[in-house]
Design an enzyme around this catalytic site. Sequence first.
Site, short mmCIF file in Angstrom:
data_model
loop_
_atom_site.label_atom_id
_atom_site.label_comp_id
_atom_site.label_asym_id
_atom_site.label_seq_id
_atom_site.Cartn_x
_atom_site.Cartn_y
_atom_site.Cartn_z
CB ALA A 1 -0.89 -0.01 1.24
N GLY B 1 1.02 -5.08 1.20
CA GLY B 1 -0.07 -5.20 0.23
C GLY B 1 0.41 -5.80 -1.09
CD GLU C 1 1.19 -5.56 5.65
OE1 GLU C 1 2.04 -6.40 6.03
OE2 GLU C 1 0.53 -5.69 4.60
CD GLU D 1 -2.25 -7.62 2.76
OE1 GLU D 1 -1.83 -6.46 2.55
OE2 GLU D 1 -3.12 -7.89 3.59
N1 3HC Z 1 4.55 3.48 -0.04
C1 3HC Z 1 4.97 4.70 -0.43
N2 3HC Z 1 6.26 4.97 -0.70
C2 3HC Z 1 7.13 3.97 -0.57
C3 3HC Z 1 6.75 2.68 -0.17
C4 3HC Z 1 5.38 2.44 0.09
N3 3HC Z 1 4.92 1.26 0.44
N4 3HC Z 1 7.85 1.91 -0.12
C5 3HC Z 1 8.88 2.69 -0.48
N5 3HC Z 1 8.45 3.93 -0.76
C6 3HC Z 1 9.23 5.07 -1.24
C7 3HC Z 1 10.22 5.57 -0.20
O1 3HC Z 1 9.62 6.49 0.66
C8 3HC Z 1 11.28 6.18 -1.08
O2 3HC Z 1 10.81 7.45 -1.46
P1 3HC Z 1 11.83 8.69 -1.60
O3 3HC Z 1 12.80 8.29 -2.64
O4 3HC Z 1 10.94 9.83 -1.94
O5 3HC Z 1 12.48 8.84 -0.25
C9 3HC Z 1 11.27 5.31 -2.32
O6 3HC Z 1 10.03 4.61 -2.31
C10 3HC Z 1 12.37 4.27 -2.34
O7 3HC Z 1 12.34 3.56 -1.10
P2 3HC Z 1 13.66 3.37 -0.25
O8 3HC Z 1 14.45 4.62 -0.27
O9 3HC Z 1 13.24 2.83 1.07
O10 3HC Z 1 14.41 2.28 -1.11
P3 3HC Z 1 15.12 0.94 -0.63
O11 3HC Z 1 15.54 0.27 -1.86
O12 3HC Z 1 16.10 1.23 0.44
O13 3HC Z 1 13.95 0.07 0.07
C11 3HC Z 1 11.81 -0.99 0.28
C12 3HC Z 1 12.82 -0.32 -0.67
C13 3HC Z 1 12.39 -2.29 0.83
C14 3HC Z 1 10.56 -1.26 -0.52
C15 3HC Z 1 11.50 -0.05 1.46
O14 3HC Z 1 11.17 1.22 0.95
C16 3HC Z 1 10.37 -0.51 2.32
O15 3HC Z 1 10.55 -1.31 3.22
N6 3HC Z 1 9.16 0.02 2.06
C17 3HC Z 1 8.02 -0.23 2.90
C18 3HC Z 1 7.38 -1.57 2.58
C19 3HC Z 1 6.21 -1.81 3.47
O16 3HC Z 1 6.26 -1.70 4.67
N7 3HC Z 1 5.07 -2.16 2.85
C20 3HC Z 1 3.86 -2.35 3.56
C21 3HC Z 1 3.02 -1.12 3.42
S1 3HC Z 1 1.60 -1.20 4.45
C22 3HC Z 1 0.49 -2.15 3.56
O17 3HC Z 1 0.82 -2.66 2.53
C23 3HC Z 1 -0.85 -2.25 4.17
C24 3HC Z 1 -1.70 -3.26 3.52
O18 3HC Z 1 -1.66 -4.44 4.25
C25 3HC Z 1 -3.12 -2.80 3.40
#
Ligand code: 3HC
Length: 703
Positions: free
Chosen positions: A63, A104, A127, A107
């Site tokens: 997400a 997500g 998450e 998922e």
């Molecule tokens: N949403 C929005 N932006 C995101 C994102 C996400 N899920 N994941 C990464 N980004 C953005 C970062 O903020 C960053 O933006 P920026 O360049 O403007 O700072 C850009 O993408 C690149 O990310 P990173 O700098 O972190 O790049 P890395 O290569 O170091 O890491 C990653 C990539 C492993 C994907 C890391 O960003 C990460 O762990 N992201 C979060 C993943 C996560 O927790 N997903 C679950 C979301 S909650 C969800 O899905 C709820 C659902 O169950 C309903």
Amino acid sequence: MCDLIHYRVEDGLALIGLNRAPVNALDQSLRAALINACERAAADITVGAIILYGAQGLFSAGADIKEFGTEACFAEPSLPGTLTRLSEIHKPLVAALGTLALGGGLELALACGYRIGEPGARMGLSEINLGLLPGAGGTQRLPRLIGAESALNLILSGEQIDAERARMLGILDRIATSAEQLLDEARAYAHELIDCGAPARPAEAWPNPAEDLPDDFLARYRVEHEPRWKSRLAPRLVLSALEAACLLPMEEGLVRELTLFKQAEASRQSRALRHVFFAEREARRIPQIEAAVALRKINKIAVIGAGTLGCGIAMNFADVGIPVALMDLDGRTLNRGLERVRENYQLSVKRGKLSAVQVQQRMELLFGTLDYADLSDADLVIEAVCEKMEIKQQVFLSLEKFCKPGVILATNTSSLDIDALAATVSRPQDVIGLHFFTPANVMRLVEIVRCQATAPDVVATAMDIAGRIGKLPVISGNGAGSIGNRMLEPYAREAHRLVLEGATPAQVDAVLTGLDLNMGVFSMLDLAGIDVSFLMREANRAAIAHDQSYCCLAEELYALGRYGQKSGRGFYLYEGRSRTEDKEIVTLAEQLARELNVTRRCIEDLEIHDRCLFTMINEGIRLLDEGIALRASDIDLVWINGYGFPAHLGGPMHYAEQLGLDTVLNRILHYRHVQGEYGEMWFRPAALLERLVAAGKCRIEKI
Ligand code: 3HC
């Protein structure tokens, strides 16, 4: 079709590529485009199966975190609704997972009937790290795919697993031969499914996800794990969602999951953890240093000082395959240091984290020396000798003599003036502070201290190398204590003073751990060493000389040789790691209070909270005003990663914003009035805090 999605039909297959850089975050626009594409494929009679893939390789990071806390988060088509609709399509959907499928994103793959991944793909339901639970079917579909226990472990750990483990667990059906082959093999898989008339979704592997578990499994799990969760909400909600997966039919389970997800999403804890997520990314951006600045090459490191800290620092580099020379002038210290490193690694072998071969490889990268001449080919030298300016200056003079031009000269000092140290050498542009935290091989934080003369490429290289060894670098200006220790000072000062006034170390610590800090201030001081904090105060004597009560209890303990955990006595008594209260501390505090005319009384927990926390927050705001800290969020990262401040409170600055800046200011002013002379001395609101409150601001920023 809009370019968020690549859509084509080939040979009876619809190929749907997600194309939202950089990580295919599933925001409202991508969700809408995805569902449109899937409906189109479902309606196309020439299409027998559908393949979802990441157009740039990476499947999806889930997400869009930026949508949380806004209406866009649940705007139609919602993610859960989209995935439910996908799961109802009467044609087989194959998810082809490249690079990463998180939250997500995974998922989405689980909503498909079939999954193939590239060999290097990593996946997980992450998450929990954002104070959330999977809210798009993950808590219901995963247990039905791999069983309740495995699903619970994966969701609660937020762990990213590799393709092989995912296949063993039953998340992936197949692993492609290579990343390049992923799409071709997904096509072949889809054709096989069509050819054998496979259903859109195979039968659930675990229709009853808890069938092999005792009836009270979840209840016992909760009892066993709750102490570790402290006051965190998300793990408890995960458990409730899993309970629903075990007891309710899918449809009802999904409804329950959504209710729980909304509760988590609206929580302060999740807001705080989302703040931390973005703070970490923001911390990499440093004004006046362009992203494109050429980095200096770092192929070989030298660490000066084979004490606990130096050894820990050296291990970080050996861990990622970078050769390190560990230097000490004393042969016995050097040998003991190398031995300590080996013992540390051996511990990791015992815990199953490293193999004997890996230990050998790492030890071979470590080269012990007593001679500065052996450092001539180092690209980065980090001194970690004792916290005395004359000694550090001596080390820098020797480094200047023996090291090649262009080498980065880093000091690990946490209290000394690095500009003064840099002035010792003729190349101050190459000098920088790299402040690691003990144990340096474990703690994630490194404060990168930029001096007056530090060259931009040195700052950029230091940030980069810290990232390469898995640390979180946070930039700080030069000033006694940088960010973390400067804030530690009022925090520890108030804790000491409260004990003089009538609290006990255990009471103070309990208030802080009650807030979910990893450790109370006195346990921390005992662990770090009373002698170490004494030396830090020594470096700052002039600034504290006007207050006789200033940490006099700690001074007394230092004089008594009670150096903390390592000597078995400090603020507490120790047997090994186990700690008990010491009545002598109370006697000592009573005696010192008498001598200093401090009235002893019963201290309320709220007072402990306010005095320790608000003086520390006040100092943080001052650091921001002075430009030592670049952003309030950097300060949060320092305290979360260096001092055990709970991430689910977002760090001290975020915590202050949640409590209200006016509350913080009013409480500081209150103690200024009620604490008499002591209050006049130490409870001075930061000018920036006053300006922020006067301007009605809720966020801590420089104005
Ligand atoms: N949403 C929005 N932006 C995101 C994102 C996400 N899920 N994941 C990464 N980004 C953005 C970062 O903020 C960053 O933006 P920026 O360049 O403007 O700072 C850009 O993408 C690149 O990310 P990173 O700098 O972190 O790049 P890395 O290569 O170091 O890491 C990653 C990539 C492993 C994907 C890391 O960003 C990460 O762990 N992201 C979060 C993943 C996560 O927790 N997903 C679950 C979301 S909650 C969800 O899905 C709820 C659902 O169950 C309903």
